[in-house]
Design an enzyme around this catalytic site. Sequence first.
Site, PDB file in Angstrom:
ATOM      1  N   LYS A  11       0.840  -1.219   0.000  1.00  0.00           N
ATOM      2  CA  LYS A  11       0.000   0.000   0.000  1.00  0.00           C
ATOM      3  C   LYS A  11       0.863   1.252   0.000  1.00  0.00           C
ATOM      4  O   LYS A  11       1.999   1.249   0.475  1.00  0.00           O
ATOM      5  CB  LYS A  11      -0.964   0.027   1.189  1.00  0.00           C
ATOM      6  CG  LYS A  11      -0.342  -0.004   2.592  1.00  0.00           C
ATOM      7  CD  LYS A  11       0.078   1.335   3.161  1.00  0.00           C
ATOM      8  CE  LYS A  11       0.610   1.218   4.582  1.00  0.00           C
ATOM      9  NZ  LYS A  11       1.430   2.380   4.998  1.00  0.00           N
ATOM     10  N   ASP A 141      -3.079  -2.053   9.519  1.00  0.00           N
ATOM     11  CA  ASP A 141      -3.151  -2.025   8.049  1.00  0.00           C
ATOM     12  C   ASP A 141      -3.666  -3.327   7.452  1.00  0.00           C
ATOM     13  O   ASP A 141      -3.791  -3.438   6.225  1.00  0.00           O
ATOM     14  CB  ASP A 141      -1.747  -1.801   7.449  1.00  0.00           C
ATOM     15  CG  ASP A 141      -1.149  -0.469   7.825  1.00  0.00           C
ATOM     16  OD1 ASP A 141      -1.906   0.465   8.114  1.00  0.00           O
ATOM     17  OD2 ASP A 141       0.099  -0.382   7.819  1.00  0.00           O
TER      18      ASP A 141
HETATM   19  O1  C5P Z   1      -1.160  -1.760  14.230  1.00  0.00           O
HETATM   20  P1  C5P Z   1       0.272  -2.111  13.989  1.00  0.00           P
HETATM   21  O2  C5P Z   1       0.698  -3.346  14.732  1.00  0.00           O
HETATM   22  O3  C5P Z   1       0.653  -2.152  12.556  1.00  0.00           O
HETATM   23  O4  C5P Z   1       1.101  -0.913  14.628  1.00  0.00           O
HETATM   24  C1  C5P Z   1       2.486  -0.982  14.851  1.00  0.00           C
HETATM   25  C2  C5P Z   1       2.887   0.131  15.778  1.00  0.00           C
HETATM   26  O5  C5P Z   1       2.746   1.399  15.115  1.00  0.00           O
HETATM   27  C3  C5P Z   1       2.029   0.258  17.026  1.00  0.00           C
HETATM   28  O6  C5P Z   1       2.518  -0.563  18.059  1.00  0.00           O
HETATM   29  C4  C5P Z   1       2.169   1.728  17.352  1.00  0.00           C
HETATM   30  O7  C5P Z   1       3.405   1.975  17.994  1.00  0.00           O
HETATM   31  C5  C5P Z   1       2.250   2.389  15.997  1.00  0.00           C
HETATM   32  N1  C5P Z   1       0.930   2.851  15.509  1.00  0.00           N
HETATM   33  C6  C5P Z   1       0.350   3.964  16.094  1.00  0.00           C
HETATM   34  N2  C5P Z   1      -0.854   4.417  15.640  1.00  0.00           N
HETATM   35  C7  C5P Z   1      -1.491   3.804  14.623  1.00  0.00           C
HETATM   36  C8  C5P Z   1      -0.919   2.671  14.011  1.00  0.00           C
HETATM   37  C9  C5P Z   1       0.304   2.216  14.484  1.00  0.00           C
HETATM   38  O8  C5P Z   1       0.912   4.562  17.025  1.00  0.00           O
HETATM   39  N3  C5P Z   1      -2.651   4.268  14.194  1.00  0.00           N
END
Ligand code: C5P
Length: 302
Positions: A11, A141
């Site tokens: 993406k 994502d």
């Molecule tokens: O959701 P995902 O596991 O991909 O997110 C990885 C990290 O990115 C989270 O642990 C967080 O630190 C950060 N993140 C965030 N806000 C979001 C998405 C991700 O702070 N909306």
Amino acid sequence: MTGLTVRAPAKVNLHLGVGAPRDDGFHPLVTVYQAVGLYDDLTAREADDWQVGATVSDWIDPAVVPLDGDNIVDRAADLLAAHHGIERSGELHIAKEIPVSGGMAGGSADAAAALVALDRLWGAGTSDEDLLALAARLGSDVPFALLGGTALGTGRGELVAPVADRGTWWWVVVPSAVGLSTPEVYRHFDKMFPDAPSAPVPADALLEAIASGDPWALADALHNDLEAPAIDLRPELGRLIETGEAAGALRGMVTGSGPTCVFLCGSADHARSLAAEMSGAGNAVVLAANGPVAGAHLVSYA
Ligand code: C5P
């Protein structure tokens, strides 16, 4: 059936508005995702036990692929198996083409591909609604990697709604040899913007540009609140964007949390010539891709 291959796309965030962190530590987002034609292919075969292996495109360092027993594909299998009250099983192989830790949701693509492939392999018949809910638990994502196309993302990015997009948009994609950690970039955003408002910048201008079908309008509307922290951590990304724009890109930007940079072009020919020029200028890896493309989908029976 003994096996199948599911393909899942990378993406680009055309718009990434980030608000002040919520109580759970995640940042509220208003984002517009576009799935682009760089893919990871996941092949799943019936087996009595559980194995996950990977091969990578020649420009990806195999050492950076995390297959240490707690990778996102293992977690996807555990969640889906628990949802149906069954044991996970299968022999999985991932062929990676999406940059690792590159801001293009490569891990999320693998998780989405695993959900779709294992659902079919196990004959589990999970509803779309349940698959999206499981995806959201795996990462912000992952629901978009199931959906594909162009979509508006809200919440922490996991709430996705399709956006009508009749355009074909052309991108030159320049990955970095060394990835960036997404949490680190978000932490750096917090440091640089301690007074960020809780409501992220809305995506209205970007959505209008998509509806217009005009690449110059899209170039003007591209927006990424994580670009400044990514460039502050990696100043060479700022120089890369300047070089790409000087070489004729309609607009260059960091995608997602970076460090991959994407350059919008006006046509397929423009993307090919810009890619050639940027390769000639000493960038080790330069790819071209168009979007929007489909989300995780079956491509063959193995
Ligand atoms: O959701 P995902 O596991 O991909 O997110 C990885 C990290 O990115 C989270 O642990 C967080 O630190 C950060 N993140 C965030 N806000 C979001 C998405 C991700 O702070 N909306």
